[in-house]
Scaffold this active site. Structure first.
Site, PDB file in Angstrom:
ATOM      1  N   CYS A 157      -1.160  65.162  -0.375  1.00  0.00           N
ATOM      2  CA  CYS A 157      -1.150  63.698  -0.295  1.00  0.00           C
ATOM      3  C   CYS A 157      -1.113  63.098  -1.690  1.00  0.00           C
ATOM      4  O   CYS A 157      -0.368  62.145  -1.957  1.00  0.00           O
ATOM      5  CB  CYS A 157      -2.394  63.204   0.448  1.00  0.00           C
TER       6      CYS A 157
ATOM      7  N   CYS B 260     -18.953  82.359 -22.932  1.00  0.00           N
ATOM      8  CA  CYS B 260     -19.734  81.262 -22.361  1.00  0.00           C
ATOM      9  C   CYS B 260     -19.007  79.935 -22.560  1.00  0.00           C
ATOM     10  O   CYS B 260     -18.996  79.074 -21.674  1.00  0.00           O
ATOM     11  CB  CYS B 260     -21.116  81.189 -23.005  1.00  0.00           C
TER      12      CYS B 260
ATOM     13  N   CYS C   5     -21.972  83.177 -26.445  1.00  0.00           N
ATOM     14  CA  CYS C   5     -20.761  83.738 -27.039  1.00  0.00           C
ATOM     15  C   CYS C   5     -19.552  82.924 -26.605  1.00  0.00           C
ATOM     16  O   CYS C   5     -19.666  81.951 -25.863  1.00  0.00           O
ATOM     17  CB  CYS C   5     -20.577  85.201 -26.632  1.00  0.00           C
TER      18      CYS C   5
ATOM     19  N   CYS D 190      -5.681  65.875   1.130  1.00  0.00           N
ATOM     20  CA  CYS D 190      -5.456  67.127   0.402  1.00  0.00           C
ATOM     21  C   CYS D 190      -4.615  66.859  -0.837  1.00  0.00           C
ATOM     22  O   CYS D 190      -4.203  65.724  -1.105  1.00  0.00           O
ATOM     23  CB  CYS D 190      -4.749  68.154   1.290  1.00  0.00           C
TER      24      CYS D 190
ATOM     25  N   ASP E 122      -1.205  52.268 -46.091  1.00  0.00           N
ATOM     26  CA  ASP E 122      -2.388  51.456 -45.784  1.00  0.00           C
ATOM     27  C   ASP E 122      -2.776  51.521 -44.315  1.00  0.00           C
ATOM     28  O   ASP E 122      -3.720  50.871 -43.892  1.00  0.00           O
ATOM     29  CB  ASP E 122      -2.174  49.993 -46.210  1.00  0.00           C
TER      30      ASP E 122
ATOM     31  N   ASP F 154       2.704  50.757 -42.650  1.00  0.00           N
ATOM     32  CA  ASP F 154       3.447  52.011 -42.669  1.00  0.00           C
ATOM     33  C   ASP F 154       3.246  52.829 -41.402  1.00  0.00           C
ATOM     34  O   ASP F 154       3.426  54.042 -41.411  1.00  0.00           O
ATOM     35  CB  ASP F 154       3.020  52.835 -43.888  1.00  0.00           C
TER      36      ASP F 154
ATOM     37  N   ASP G  47       3.277  55.407 -50.486  1.00  0.00           N
ATOM     38  CA  ASP G  47       3.688  54.013 -50.491  1.00  0.00           C
ATOM     39  C   ASP G  47       3.258  53.401 -51.815  1.00  0.00           C
ATOM     40  O   ASP G  47       2.267  53.830 -52.420  1.00  0.00           O
ATOM     41  CB  ASP G  47       3.026  53.287 -49.316  1.00  0.00           C
TER      42      ASP G  47
END
Length: 962
Positions: free
Chosen positions: A78, A233, A230, A75, A843, A847, A644
């Site tokens: 556990c 759903c 919609c 269950c 890059d 960084d 940078d």
């Protein structure tokens, strides 16, 4: 503090090591003791998840990963018992426990994990099905590669039978996908030879084939859905999929009618769950098949809707015209009773044919204890027909004024809503045009060169290592490297860069790009899903299926919208029945039916996914790859852009431009020593020094005791000389006197070059000036961003004087210089503390800490694997105009989403009260259910059409050169 040693995978060089070292230095309560390409040792008081997540985000793997079959769990308690025990251990980073499997990552040993589970009263299953797999390997070039892969595959549940550079044979309890994942994360590729697959059985009489599972590790499985109408759903399908054991997350896209699923669940179990929820699902194995199937579905849906709408309107329009132009629609005689009875039966036939989907879907929804748009339509049209038929059968039960029939309302509502769906489907099919154009870039054949013979073969027959011919006007079939010839390739479809790129021997070519002239021979390196084009397609698809935070509002409302509308309709009916004028039953019917019909949640459900789908697709056309819709919402609010310097504002190709010498060395000797020391470094400035030595044809000495100090410099021994190479801070830390060189330093820095000191045996030997020229479009791009109202900041590890010279040329007034990699991250935090919303542009590799901390991380230019995986935005063309394009498009997309949501909310906010009759005291009439049906259809079409306007988005200023 606990000392832990963890293995590392996919760490190939010292640059990778330095990258991990810099990232770990930012983590609180974790102290790095030692690190190399194979393992790292840390001392920590904190749990491991932050360490694991940080290293994984950089593109590497760390620690141990176990998948132990377990038994004895009956269950959820556990499961919770094991989870609590694992939570208390500080050597476990992540875990996922089910009643059958323990999936655990960390520094814990397998035996310790096994003992823990057994100690809790459960069993670890050691006898299980074994499978035999044969794989074709690519990317292995030497014995070292074989040894590296062998180490990665050395696990208790994998027995290696044979392994060489081209083939791998194993017996394992894992799936083939698990083995391929291990090979891929080690840096190579593996393809399963399915014909050679055979299971071996251990203590099990029957060994079934491995069941397909949903992918994990950042990839996803996409299912094509049917039956969605919609937002309700969408919520129902997502709930059904999430309930399947092993599913980590799911995104259902109403606009595309697809589900993108992550986790380790059984594919068949997911499809079954969707079908049990009342919808349809199927999987397409490849992009081409998926595309064809979606087109077939869209065409079939459109034809069906048009047919049903035509039939419905063919009945409804004449009936409505009869009533409008004076015809009686009241049962006042036996003749009218018979004639309207016949029309009622015809209308019933219409409802069970053209309108059957509304009733079937609403019944399915009822069986699954939910309500959808189909429920509203079915209730409204069904109530109108039942009331009318009751009047026809027993008119005496109703007062004369209430003997009105509404068969035309049922027919017209079905017709108008269906034609609205048809037009919506036609408009919706245009939203994925950008993705389809990307798929179209992939050619279906390639010209293979074998033994001097050229043959055209299907793309599926191409394997890594083959030599391919690229003729003029042809598309590149797979990623590879040119081995003969030269030509110009049009890469605009991937990078957005309009100018053709010259390709010569050694250059890389990408699948989907077009050869303009000349003929090339190239070696296939990455095929199938490993090509850059395939990865871009996958990234675009995932981004289109993602949801921004703004969508949560719509999702929350949609989940309770339809039931709320049904309650409002009931209250409306009761109010008109008890308090309305006579005939109360007629007013009750009209008001309740109109409320049900007008309150369609279609527009609400389409508002966000339509805009995201079109916006992400348009971004891909501009050479901008977006990780998810949440990044677009974040980017729309950016007010500060941090740039940078090296490789972002500049070309990223530094060159040695000046020398200053302070001892007896010649210029050649100065460069020779510096290049000999730097020959193992991958830093751009180091490459410039080495290239300068190579251009002067200088021999390089071997070096020893090489050490790198992030953001400072390097040290080592060359020709028995103790050398230090780095910035002023590095010299001062090592007590090297540099005051007498300040004038020369300033002179070089004032030219916009970077001065680098070289110390020899404790004394300053010279300065090397290295210049990285500005990109031609940097000035115009910075000006453009400033005109957009953005605060532009330049952030660099270069000296303050060099940085100020570069900034002055670009018109940048906010400069932060002389900072280490972790200092860059600190500067991002400082800006955020000042209330700024920051985009960091770099890059994508050096960084990484700063990119991770910023609201939006943007990786420039090269489109490398690490950049795509680490940044939220990746610019496939190396131009700062791409940053402005990305921010402008993000704002346009968010504005479009808000327009759609506003329209959907306003429509329902105003429509429902009007349908309920709030204007009756002023007008004396109620809104017709037919008009409500037309308005509902129009609302969906409006949302879809508004979203498609993003396809026309153009950046405010195209790429310029300055």
């Amino acid at each position: 503090m606990n000392t832990i040693t963890l293995p590392l995978t996919n760490v190939r060089c010292m640059r990778c090591v330095n990258k991990i070292r810099d990232a770990i230095s930012l983590l609180p309560a974790i102290q790095l003791i030692d690190i190399n390409t194979e393992q790292l040792t840390v001392s920590t008081e904190s749990p491991l998840p932050s360490l694991f997540d940080t290293i994984t985000a950089l593109g590497y793997q760390v620690g141990y990963h176990y998948q132990l079959p377990i038994s004895g769990l009956s269950c959820g308690r556990c499961v919770a018992k094991i989870e609590q025990a694992l939570n208390e251990r500080h050597d476990i980073a992540h875990f996922n426990i089910t009643k059958q499997l323990a999936d655990v990552s960390g520094s814990i040993s397998k035996q310790a994990l096994t003992d823990l589970i057994i100690g809790l009263g459960y069993q670890v299953v050691t006898s299980q099905i074994q499978y035999h797999y044969n794989f074709t390997l690519t990317g292995l070039s030497c014995g070292k590669c074989i040894a590296k892969l062998t180490t990665a595959l050395t696990q208790d549940n994998i027995d290696i039978i044979t392994i060489d550079k081209n083939n791998l044979s194993v017996t394992t309890s894992l799936t083939a996908d698990d083995i391929i994942t291990i090979v891929t994360t080690t840096g190579y590729q593996a393809t399963l030879n399915t014909g050679d697959q055979a299971p071996d059985v251990t203590n099990n009489p029957i060994a079934p084939e491995p069941e397909p599972i949903i992918a994990s590790q950042g990839t996803a499985t996409q299912l094509l859905l049917s039956g969605l109408t919609c937002a309700s759903c969408v919520a129902s399908v997502e709930k059904a999929i999430k309930a399947v054991e092993g599913v980590d997350s799911v995104n259902v896209n109403l606009a595309e009618r697809t589900a993108l699923i992550y986790g380790q669940a059984s594919l068949q179990a997911v499809i079954t769950a969707i079908e049990n929820a009342g919808y349809g699902a199927e999987q397409s194995e490849d992009d081409q098949t998926r595309r064809i199937r979606q087109q077939q579905q869209n065409q079939q849906t459109f034809k069906t809707h048009i047919r049903n709408a035509t039939v419905s309107l063919a009945l409804g329009v004449p009936l409505m015209a009869w009533g409008i132009f004076g015809g009686s629609m009241v049962i006042d005689s036996t003749t009218s009773q018979i004639s309207w009875g016949v029309i009622g039966l015809i209308t019933l036939a219409l409802l069970v044919t053209a309108g059957k989907d509304f009733y079937i879907n609403s019944w399915k929804a009822f069986l699954h204890h939910r309500a959808t748009m189909d429920t509203l339509v079915a209730l409204g049209t069904g109530a109108a027909w039942l009331f009318s038929m009751a009047v026809v059968i027993a008119p005496d039960l109703f007062p004369l004024a209430a003997r009105h029939v509404y068969f035309e309302a049922s027919a017209m509502i079905i017709g108008l809503i269906t034609i609205g769906h048809a037009l919506e489907a036609r408009a919706r099919s245009r939203t994925s045009k950008a993705l389809e154009r990307l798929i179209d870039l992939q050619p279906q054949t390639a010209i293979v060169v074998e033994n001097g013979q050229e043959t055209e073969q299907p793309l599926s027959a191409v394997v890594a290592g083959m030599t391919l011919r690229l003729k003029p006007g042809a598309k590149v079939a797979v990623d590879g490297s040119v081995i003969d010839g030269n030509s110009y390739l049009d890469e605009s479809m991937l990078t957005g860069e309009p100018l053709a790129v010259h390709k010569k021997i050694g250059d890389h070519v990408r699948a989907g790009t077009i050869n303009q002239q000349g003929s090339l021979l190239f070696k296939a390196e990455h095929i199938g899903t490993d090509t850059m084009l395939a990865r871009i397609i996958q990234l675009v698809r995932q981004a289109q299926s993602s949801k921004p935070a703004l969508a949560r509002l719509a999702d929350t409302i949609s989940s309770i919208f339809v039931p709320s509308v049904m309650i409002i309709a009931i209250l409306t009916a009761m109010a008109w029945f008890y308090f309305g004028p006579q005939p109360a039953s007629v007013y009750m019917l009209v008001a309740a039916t109109t409320v049900l019909i007008i309150a369609c949640p279609c527009a609400l459900g389409l508002a966000t996914p339509m805009s995201v789908t079109v916006g992400v697709g348009r971004a891909a056309e501009l050479g901008i790859l977006i990780k998810d819709a949440e990044a677009m919402q974040q980017a729309a609010g950016i007010d500060t852009v941090v740039l940078d310097k090296t490789g972002t504002l500049t070309e990223g190709k530094p060159q040695v431009v000046d020398y200053k010498i302070y001892n007896t060395l010649t210029r050649e000797q100065l460069v020779q020593l510096a290049a000999s020391l730097e020959q193992s470094s991958e830093h751009p400035l180091a490459n410039a020094i080495v290239q300068s030595a190579q251009q002067q044809q200088l021999d390089l000495y071997p070096h020893s005791d090489f050490m790198t100090y992030s953001g400072l410099g390097v040290s080592g021994t060359v020709d028995q000389q103790q050398l230090l190479l780095g910035n002023a801070k590095f010299m001062n830390q090592n007590n090297i006197k540099i005051t007498h060189a300040e004038t020369d330093f300033d002179f070089i820095a004032n030219q916009g070059a970077t001065p680098v000191y070289l110390a020899q045996n404790g004394l300053l030997a010279g300065i090397i000036g290295i210049s990285d020229p500005l990109r031609k479009d940097s000035f115009s791009a910075v000006k453009r961003m400033q005109k957009m109202g953005l605060n532009v900041v330049m952030l660099t590890g270069d000296s303050i004087k060099t940085a100020q010279v570069i900034a002055a040329k670009l018109g940048i007034t906010d400069v932060v210089a002389d900072v280490l990699p972790d200092g860059k991250a600190a500067q991002i935090t400082l800006l955020q503390q000042q209330g700024k919303r920051v985009a960091m542009v770099g890059d994508g590799i050096n960084d990484a800490p700063a990119l991770a901390l910023a609201e939006v991380g943007i990786a420039m230019g090269s489109g490398t694997d690490v950049a795509i995986e680490s940044a939220q935005f990746t610019l496939m063309r190396h131009s700062l105009h791409g940053v402005a394009d990305a921010l402008e498009l993000s704002k346009a997309t968010l504005r479009n989403i808000k327009e759609n949501l506003f329209g959907a909310f306003i429509y329902n906010t105003l429509g429902i009260p009007i349908a309920a009759g709030v204007l009756f005291p002023l007008t004396g009439t109620l809104l017709s259910p037919v008009i409500a049906g037309a308005a509902m259809a129009l609302s969906s079409i409006t949302v879809v059409s508004n979203a498609n306007r993003l396809r026309l988005f153009k950046p405010s200023q195209q790429h310029q050169e300055k």
